[in-house]
Motif scaffolding. Structure first.
Motif, short mmCIF file in Angstrom:
data_model
loop_
_atom_site.label_atom_id
_atom_site.label_comp_id
_atom_site.label_asym_id
_atom_site.label_seq_id
_atom_site.Cartn_x
_atom_site.Cartn_y
_atom_site.Cartn_z
N GLY A 18 0.82 -1.21 0.00
CA GLY A 18 0.00 0.00 0.00
C GLY A 18 0.85 1.25 0.00
O GLY A 18 0.56 2.24 -0.70
N ALA A 19 1.93 1.23 0.78
CA ALA A 19 2.83 2.38 0.83
C ALA A 19 3.58 2.55 -0.49
O ALA A 19 3.78 3.68 -0.97
N ASP A 52 -8.01 -4.27 -1.79
CA ASP A 52 -7.31 -3.34 -2.68
C ASP A 52 -6.78 -4.15 -3.85
O ASP A 52 -5.70 -4.75 -3.78
N GLU A 64 1.96 6.41 -7.32
CA GLU A 64 0.98 7.38 -7.78
C GLU A 64 1.44 8.82 -7.54
O GLU A 64 0.99 9.74 -8.22
N ALA A 65 2.37 9.00 -6.59
CA ALA A 65 2.94 10.32 -6.38
C ALA A 65 3.78 10.75 -7.58
O ALA A 65 4.05 11.95 -7.76
N ARG A 120 -0.54 5.98 -12.75
CA ARG A 120 -1.76 5.37 -12.21
C ARG A 120 -1.54 3.88 -11.99
O ARG A 120 -1.18 3.16 -12.93
N ALA A 178 2.40 1.67 -3.37
CA ALA A 178 1.40 2.19 -4.30
C ALA A 178 1.30 3.71 -4.21
O ALA A 178 1.18 4.40 -5.24
N LYS A 179 1.36 4.25 -3.01
CA LYS A 179 1.31 5.71 -2.84
C LYS A 179 2.52 6.37 -3.49
O LYS A 179 2.39 7.44 -4.11
N GLU A 180 3.69 5.75 -3.36
CA GLU A 180 4.90 6.30 -3.98
C GLU A 180 4.77 6.30 -5.50
O GLU A 180 5.19 7.25 -6.18
#
Length: 281
Positions: free
Chosen positions: A125-126, A228, A132-133, A137, A128-130
């Motif tokens: 999950g972490a 997710d 998308e930052a 997508r 994934a945030k990196e």
């Protein structure tokens, strides 16, 4: 022009490359094939000692990178170099490698130290945030494999041999285990729970269940209420069928729309030949 998958975002831009972040097994191979069949550009980010060599070899050197597990910073730079508009994670990484022998780069170390609870879901999950930052997508990992998903009904034909109340009990147990983040599968028999899946995975759980009386036993595989699907898609393939056969289990109930059959026609044909019944619920 219709989208090549129901799991793609409505604003999907077919001119942007898709970066396939590939782990083990057949799953990423099927994804790569499906993306190519859709006429889209696909690049590969492979994991050293995890991704199938034949998948790596199917990409030119300019369209692939092979990284060590834990090189998150290099992965993000590779997305930039590929000018990727999208990324898709497919295929498992050996679970113990997420916790033992991991060689995190500075980005991965920063992520790990920021997590109060470290498990596969929080780690991915972490990551994934990196991703998308970077304005990339991260796609639903079911994308392009619509035809491989479990559908409702008895997939192997005929009447499913396990009573509806036993199926209901198994689904209840599997969903509660998923809610508690223990695992997403269990084996039940006549109101008794023989085994639940945890860190060891489905096949190891099936071997444990096989130590008990397994006539009329049922494998149930489900998804979380808030799954997710960007990095966590339950899969069922020939290997699991083999473990079922060797463990004396002859029936499995799999959640429709959420579980991927890895090479669906082959799995169903093999299940029929081994007299294993598959139900989509």
């Amino acid at each position: 022009m219709p989208l090549p998958s129901a799991f793609l975002p409505a604003d999907f831009d077919a001119t942007r490359p898709v970066a396939l972040i590939a782990g083990q097994g057949l799953y990423p191979i099927l994804v790569a094939q499906a993306i190519r069949q859709a006429g889209l550009t696909v690049k590969l980010i492979a994991a050293e000692d995890e991704t199938a060599p034949e998948l790596v070899a199917s990409f030119s050197e300019t369209d692939r990178r092979v990284l060590q597990v834990g090189q998150v910073g290099k992965m993000l730079k590779t997305l930039d170099q590929f000018e990727a508009g999208y990324a898709l994670m497919a295929g498992q990484i050996t679970p113990r490698r997420l916790f033992q022998g991991l060689r995190p780069d500075l980005t991965a170390a920063r992520i790990l130290f920021s997590l109060p609870r470290r498990n596969a879901e929080t780690i991915f999950g972490a990551v994934a945030k990196e991703i998308e930052a970077r304005h990339v997508r991260l796609l639903d990992a079911r994308a392009f494999l619509d035809s491989q998903l479990v559908t409702a009904g008895c997939l192997t034909g005929g009447t499913f041999p396990i009573a509806a109340d036993v199926v209901g009990h198994g689904v209840q147990i599997a969903r509660e285990c998923a809610r508690l983040d223990i695992g997403q599968a269990c084996v039940v028999r006549d109101g008794t729970v023989l085994a639940v899946e945890a860190f060891e995975g489905t096949d190891a759980m099936l071997r444990r269940a096989g130590e008990f009386k397994t006539d009329d036993a049922l494998l149930v595989k489900t998804v979380k209420a808030k799954q997710d699907f960007r990095f966590d898609v339950p899969c069922f393939g020939i290997k699991t069928l083999e473990t079922m056969r060797d463990s004396g289990l002859h029936a499995a109930a799999l959640e429709s729309g959420g579980v991927i059959l890895l090479d669906k026609p082959a799995v169903i044909d093999r299940a029929r030949s081994w007299k294993i019944s598959l139900l989509g619920f």
